[in-house]
Design a protein around this motif. Structure first.
Motif, PDB file in Angstrom:
ATOM      1  N   PHE A  70       0.825  -1.204   0.000  1.00  0.00           N
ATOM      2  CA  PHE A  70       0.000   0.000   0.000  1.00  0.00           C
ATOM      3  C   PHE A  70       0.863   1.260   0.000  1.00  0.00           C
ATOM      4  CE2 PHE A  70      -2.695   3.327   1.806  1.00  0.00           C
ATOM      5  CZ  PHE A  70      -3.835   3.191   1.023  1.00  0.00           C
ATOM      6  N   ALA A  71       1.928   1.247   0.795  1.00  0.00           N
ATOM      7  CA  ALA A  71       2.838   2.400   0.802  1.00  0.00           C
ATOM      8  C   ALA A  71       3.417   2.637  -0.587  1.00  0.00           C
ATOM      9  CB  ALA A  71       3.950   2.184   1.819  1.00  0.00           C
ATOM     10  N   ALA A  72       3.784   1.564  -1.269  1.00  0.00           N
ATOM     11  CA  ALA A  72       4.318   1.687  -2.627  1.00  0.00           C
ATOM     12  C   ALA A  72       3.264   2.242  -3.580  1.00  0.00           C
ATOM     13  CB  ALA A  72       4.823   0.327  -3.121  1.00  0.00           C
ATOM     14  N   TYR A  73       2.030   1.810  -3.419  1.00  0.00           N
ATOM     15  CA  TYR A  73       0.948   2.308  -4.269  1.00  0.00           C
ATOM     16  C   TYR A  73       0.755   3.811  -4.083  1.00  0.00           C
ATOM     17  CZ  TYR A  73      -3.725   3.014  -6.170  1.00  0.00           C
ATOM     18  OH  TYR A  73      -4.793   3.493  -6.888  1.00  0.00           O
ATOM     19  N   ILE A  74       0.791   4.262  -2.842  1.00  0.00           N
ATOM     20  CA  ILE A  74       0.612   5.685  -2.550  1.00  0.00           C
ATOM     21  C   ILE A  74       1.843   6.482  -2.945  1.00  0.00           C
ATOM     22  CG2 ILE A  74       0.230   7.375  -0.687  1.00  0.00           C
ATOM     23  CD1 ILE A  74      -2.237   5.696  -1.495  1.00  0.00           C
ATOM     24  N   GLY A  75       3.014   5.848  -2.891  1.00  0.00           N
ATOM     25  CA  GLY A  75       4.247   6.538  -3.217  1.00  0.00           C
ATOM     26  C   GLY A  75       4.988   7.027  -1.994  1.00  0.00           C
TER      27      GLY A  75
END
Length: 374
Positions: A45-50
Motif C-alpha cells: 500500500f505504501a508503494a501504491y501511494i508513493g
C-alpha cells in the motif's frame, strides 16, 4: 428498478473466490494478528501511494488519532479542519485534548476554502487537516504553501480518496503522499474496502512511522515494555489478506467511477435547480469519486430523496449537520461557515459504485428530471 446507493456484493461476486482463498490461507496458518499479510500489505500500500512507510491500524479514525499523537499534538493546541466532513475528522483532534478549528468549504468541491485558511491561524495552531471529500482532492498546492509559511504540520484525511491524484505545483501526487502524514480508511464502502474495519497511515518520515507503530501497540516498542500511553489498534491478518487481493483492482475500479461521474454529468447537465459536483481547478482531474454528490437549490432536497425512494432509487445525505453545529461542539467559540450550513441542506449523493450500469444511471437521471421539471 431497485438501485441501491452502493452494492458491495457485486464486487464480491467477481473476486469472491480469490478472497475466500486468501481468508482460508490465513485461517489455516493460525496467524490472525500481525504476520506476513499485514507486513506485505503495509509495504504494497505504501508503494501504491508513493510513500516510504505504511502503518496499518484498526480504522481510519485511529489513523487520524495516531497521526496527531505522533506529531505531539495535545491540549492547548489547535488543528484546522473543514466542518463539512464525517465527524471522525474533528473527533480525533478532540481525543488528543487539542481543539478543532472549523473552516468553511468551497462550494464547488466541498473541500476546505483555502482563501480563509490564513485567517484562522493563531499561535496555538499546530496543524491543518485537509479532507479530500467524496474522493476529490483538496487544493494541496495552497495548503502546503500556507503550512510551510507558518511552520504547520499537514495531516491528509484520505478516507474517501484512495488513489486520487492531485496536481501540486508541477507534480502529480497521490493523496496521502503530499502532507506529513496521510490517513486512510478501509471501511467496506470506501474505494478500497475491507470486509470490516481497517486503516492505514502513510508517511516518508521514519521517526513518525516508528512513533505510530509504538502507539498502535499500547505505546510499546518492545513486548511488555511501554514508553507511552497508546492503544490497541491493529489491522487483523484476515482484513490485510482481503485488502491485498483487492489492491491490484483499485485503479480499474477508480476508472469505472470516473466514467460513471462523466455519464452522470452528461445525463444531468443543464437541469434547473440542480448543481453538479465540481473539482478544485488547481488540482487537475484526479478525483476517484467515492460519492457523486449533487445539490438541489430550487426544491427541498428531502422531498427529492423521498420521491426517488418511491421509484426504487436509494440515495444518502452526507452530511445533514456540519460538525460545528453538533451538540458536542457547542462549547467552542462560534464558527462562521455559511457555505457549509447552506450546502448541508442541499446535498444528495446518488448511487455510485464501480459496477453500476448505464441503464441504471439513465433511470436515476430520468427520475431526477421528472421531479425537477414537474
Amino acid at each position: 428498478m431497485n438501485i441501491p446507493p452502493f452494492d458491495i456484493s457485486v464486487q464480491f461476486s467477481q473476486i469472491g473466490t480469490e478472497i475466500s482463498q486468501a481468508v482460508n490461507q490465513v485461517l489455516a496458518s493460525g496467524q490472525y494478528i500481525g504476520g506476513v499479510n499485514v507486513l506485505e500489505f503495509e509495504r504494497e500500500f505504501a508503494a501504491y501511494i508513493g510513500c516510504d512507510y505504511g502503518i496499518a491500524c484498526n480504522s481510519g479514525t485511529d489513523a487520524l488519532y495516531l497521526s496527531l499523537r505522533a506529531l505531539g499534538i495535545a491540549q492547548g493546541d489547535q488543528v484546522i479542519v473543514p466542518t463539512f466532513t464525517f465527524f471522525a475528522s474533528a473527533e480525533a483532534i478532540s481525543l488528543t485534548g487539542a481543539t478543532p478549528v472549523f473552516i468553511d468549504i468551497e462550494p464547488a468541491s466541498f473541500n476546505l476554502d483555502v482563501i480563509q485558511l490564513e485567517t484562522l491561524i493563531t499561535p496555538q495552531t499546530k496543524a491543518i487537516m485537509p479532507v479530500h471529500l467524496f474522493g476529490r482532492p483538496a487544493n494541496m498546492t495552497a495548503v502546503m504553501a500556507i503550512a510551510r509559511t507558518h511552520g504547520l504540520y499537514v495531516i491528509e484525511d484520505c478516507a474517501q480518496s484512495t488513489g486520487a491524484i492531485s496536481k501540486v505545483g508541477d507534480q502529480n501526487l497521490t493523496t496521502g503522499q503530499i502532507g506529513d502524514l496521510g490517513c486512510f480508511s478501509f471501511y467496506p464502502t470506501k474505494n478500497l474496502g475491507a470486509c470490516g474495519d481497517g486503516g492505514m497511515v502513510t508517511t516518508n518520515d521514519p521517526e513518525l512511522a516508528n512513533k505510530i507503530k509504538i502507539l498502535r501497540e499500547h505505546g510499546s516498542p518492545q513486548r511488555y515494555y511501554h514508553t507511552d500511553l497508546g492503544l490497541n489498534s491493529r489491522l487483523d491478518a484476515i482484513q490485510a489478506a482481503i485488502l491485498r487481493v483487492k489492491l491490484p483492482y483499485l485503479d480499474n475500479w477508480n476508472q469505472n467511477r470516473l466514467k460513471i461521474s462523466e455519464i452522470y454529468g452528461e445525463l444531468l447537465a443543464d437541469l434547473p435547480g440542480l448543481v453538479l459536483p465540481g473539482c478544485c481547478p488547481e488540482c487537475g482531474m484526479g478525483a476517484v469519486w467515492n460519492q457523486y454528490t449533487v445539490r438541489f437549490t430550487a426544491i427541498k432536497r428531502d422531498l427529492v430523496q423521498a420521491q426517488l425512494k418511491q421509484v426504487g432509487i436509494t440515495t444518502i445525505i452526507y452530511y445533514p449537520l456540519p460538525i460545528h453545529r453538533q451538540v458536542v461542539y457547542q462549547n467552542l467559540a462560534p464558527s462562521h461557515c455559511p457555505q457549509a450550513d447552506l450546502i448541508a441542506t442541499q446535498v444528495l449523493s446518488l448511487p455510485m459504485f464501480p459496477e453500476i450500469s448505464r441503464s441504471q444511471q439513465e433511470y436515476v437521471a430520468e427520475q431526477i428530471q421528472r421531479i425537477l421539471l414537474a
